[in-house]
Design an enzyme around this catalytic site. Structure first.
Site, PDB file in Angstrom:
ATOM      1  N   ASP A   1      -0.214   5.000   1.122  1.00  0.00           N
ATOM      2  CA  ASP A   1      -0.459   5.964   2.184  1.00  0.00           C
ATOM      3  C   ASP A   1      -0.385   5.301   3.553  1.00  0.00           C
ATOM      4  O   ASP A   1      -1.109   4.337   3.837  1.00  0.00           O
ATOM      5  CB  ASP A   1      -1.829   6.623   1.997  1.00  0.00           C
ATOM      6  CG  ASP A   1      -1.886   7.427   0.707  1.00  0.00           C
ATOM      7  OD1 ASP A   1      -0.964   8.205   0.451  1.00  0.00           O
ATOM      8  OD2 ASP A   1      -2.855   7.239  -0.062  1.00  0.00           O
TER       9      ASP A   1
ATOM     10  N   ASP B   1       0.869  -1.167   0.000  1.00  0.00           N
ATOM     11  CA  ASP B   1       0.000   0.000   0.000  1.00  0.00           C
ATOM     12  C   ASP B   1       0.911   1.222   0.000  1.00  0.00           C
ATOM     13  O   ASP B   1       2.110   1.112   0.285  1.00  0.00           O
ATOM     14  CB  ASP B   1      -0.886  -0.047   1.251  1.00  0.00           C
ATOM     15  CG  ASP B   1      -1.761   1.186   1.399  1.00  0.00           C
ATOM     16  OD1 ASP B   1      -2.331   1.640   0.386  1.00  0.00           O
ATOM     17  OD2 ASP B   1      -1.854   1.709   2.519  1.00  0.00           O
TER      18      ASP B   1
END
Length: 540
Positions: free
Chosen positions: A66, A64
């Site tokens: 963020d 991922d």
């Protein structure tokens, strides 16, 4: 101790450091495979294992972006989100203008809390869903109030949506703090709110305001202008990605952010500085990935039956080109795919949307267990990918580094707490025994008086030990966090958040780049499980 591929790894939880076997230090980003990588790994950098994971079986490692690869600074980024939400509440949703004078304490809230929307309470509970700490706004509830509200029901509350909201990501801390402020404002100034405005509707408005901030691009525009102000630099990310790719693994990025913002953030994290110290925004960072999927709409992305279309992104223009399971579709009036898609081997491919089925085909994944996915969101990244797909998972918990360091410093205090608890149990057992003995009529008056005196002395001693134990517990609790205490514990039980980490994360660690401190072929093994009856029998 376990020796693996030139690395000495400690599986003893009491070990303060994990010592690597190289002898010379380095000022450069330290990675496992570097001959200059000699160092002592701080315990806060360890990767902790819940379920056995042999990295030799992993063919693709995904990330991922963020709060995983990009660690945001809460003092600036969360404050920015808080201020944007306030403005939306006032100017778009008609809340009192005095909110504009409010400030945000970014250290107050923690992950793992539960918001009671109806009652305006914020709760911390253990793994059995018993409420241990509770606040109404910023007012702490007494033990009696907690029991009356959450303990006197015929049917156990599940503490789930729609009546509750889970603070399970760092993005949610600002909205939880704002909700507590609004609860206090409504309680102290009921005339400022319409009668129809209850706690639940206030939380709904906060969520709407947060969504407005993200939808109009305000937050990301500010971050894009000055990434260094809002994102921590981590020089170990690029060496980690290179090490994984050099070991023969595919690497991929799956993020809910769209291409324009993703490119800016990944440039900041991966692109070296120019001679004058500035950063040049280009696409060089793509060389560290095989596939990048933006606008993924996780957690829906993890369902293979999701009918989201997959579009290929042309990096320079940001234009979207429709695809058929990753293959470019001929455009109307053109018999061949776009010429911009011909140079397949020059860089990784960038997409928007789609689902996990598309990703598996793009990477030629034969089994879901061959994928390791690293994320920060227990529900959006870890739970769905683990339960639905069977991917192997690693959760990033930035708060863990400080927590583990404190646990080490307070290890003597924790021993003392256990001794005080055992002492309380011993005294209480003696008191119960004496009280039972005094019930029998065949005891002489003299013996009864003696037992009564012993009982009085024991009850006085119990009270002293109880007060000492409670005060020591309170002090230990506040050293981790002045309000909520230890992230992974509530009293002597694992917290609800810790229980989720244990259930759904194969591995967990404080920073994604901690992967660079371990062999890419490491076999991660969990510590032995213990039942309560084993602790006093098996040497620890």
């Amino acid at each position: 101790m376990e020796e693996t591929h030139g690395t000495v790894v400690s599986n003893n939880n009491s070990s303060r450091h994990l010592r690597m076997d190289f002898s010379h230090g380095s000022q450069e980003p330290c990675i496992w495979s570097s001959p200059e990588g000699g160092h002592v790994m701080d315990i806060g950098k360890h990767i902790f294992c819940n379920r056995s994971l042999n990295m030799k079986n992993i063919v693709a490692v995904g990330f991922d972006m963020d709060y995983t690869l990009a660690q945001y600074k809460p003092e600036t980024f969360e404050s920015l989100a808080y201020e944007g939400t306030i403005r939306k509440l006032v100017y778009d949703l008609g809340y009192p203008r005095e909110l504009l004078n409010w400030s945000f304490d970014w250290k107050y809230m923690v992950r793992g809390l539960v918001l009671d929307k109806k009652r305006g309470n914020i709760l911390k509970m253990d793994r059995h869903k018993y409420v241990k700490v509770a606040y109404h706004g910023f007012k702490e509830l007494s033990k009696e109030e907690k029991v009356c509200t959450y303990g006197n029901t015929l049917i156990r509350d599940a503490f789930d949506e729609p009546d509750y909201a889970l603070i399970d990501t760092l993005f949610s801390l600002a909205e939880a703090y704002l909700f507590a402020q609004l609860v206090d404002l409504r309680d102290n100034n009921p005339g400022n709110f319409p009668d129809s405005t209850d706690y639940a509707s206030m939380y709904k408005d906060v969520r709407a305001a947060v969504d407005l901030c993200h939808r109009d691009g305000t937050l990301k525009q500010m971050v894009a202008k000055d990434p260094k102000r809002y994102i921590n630099e981590d020089p170990s990310i690029v060496p980690m990605l290179k090490m994984l790719r050099d070991s023969g693994r595919s690497t991929f990025l799956v993020t809910n952010s769209f291409w324009d913002y993703t490119n800016i953030v990944m440039n900041f994290l991966c692109t070296s500085r120019t001679v004058d110290g500035t950063r040049k925004c280009n696409f060089d960072w793509l060389q560290h990935f095989d596939v990048v999927i933006t606008g993924s709409a996780k957690p829906g992305f993890f369902h293979d039956d999701s009918r989201a279309n997959l579009f290929e992104v042309e990096p320079k223009s940001g234009m979207l080109i429709n695809t058929d399971n990753g293959s470019p579709m001929p455009q109307v009036g053109d018999i061949s795919p776009s010429s911009s898609l011909k140079a397949r081997n020059e860089s990784c491919r960038v997409f928007q949307g789609g689902n996990v089925g598309h990703l598996h085909k793009l990477l030629s994944i034969e089994s879901s267990s061959q994928v390791l996915y690293v994320g920060d969101h227990i529900y959006g990244d870890i739970l769905r990918s683990k339960k639905v797909l069977g991917w192997r998972t690693m959760l990033v918990v930035p708060e863990l580094e400080r927590e583990v360091e404190l646990l080490w410093k307070l290890r003597d205090t924790r021993k003392q707490l256990r001794l005080l608890r055992n002492q309380r149990d011993l005294i209480e057992d003696k008191i119960h025994h004496l009280k039972w003995s005094l019930k029998f009529d065949d005891i002489s008056p003299r013996e009864k008086q003696k037992l009564s005196s012993e009982l009085d002395a024991l009850e006085s001693q119990r009270e002293q030990v109880r007060l000492s134990h409670q005060e020591a517990q309170r002090e230990n609790h506040q050293k981790f966090h002045k309000v909520w205490g230890q992230l992974m514990k509530t009293g002597y039980q694992n917290s609800r958040f810790a229980h989720q980490v244990e259930r759904f994360a194969c591995l967990y660690t404080s920073q994604v780049s901690n992967l660079s401190l371990y062999s890419p072929d490491k076999y991660y093994r969990p510590s032995e499980d213990f039942m309560p009856h084993e602790f006093d029998i098996i040497p620890m």
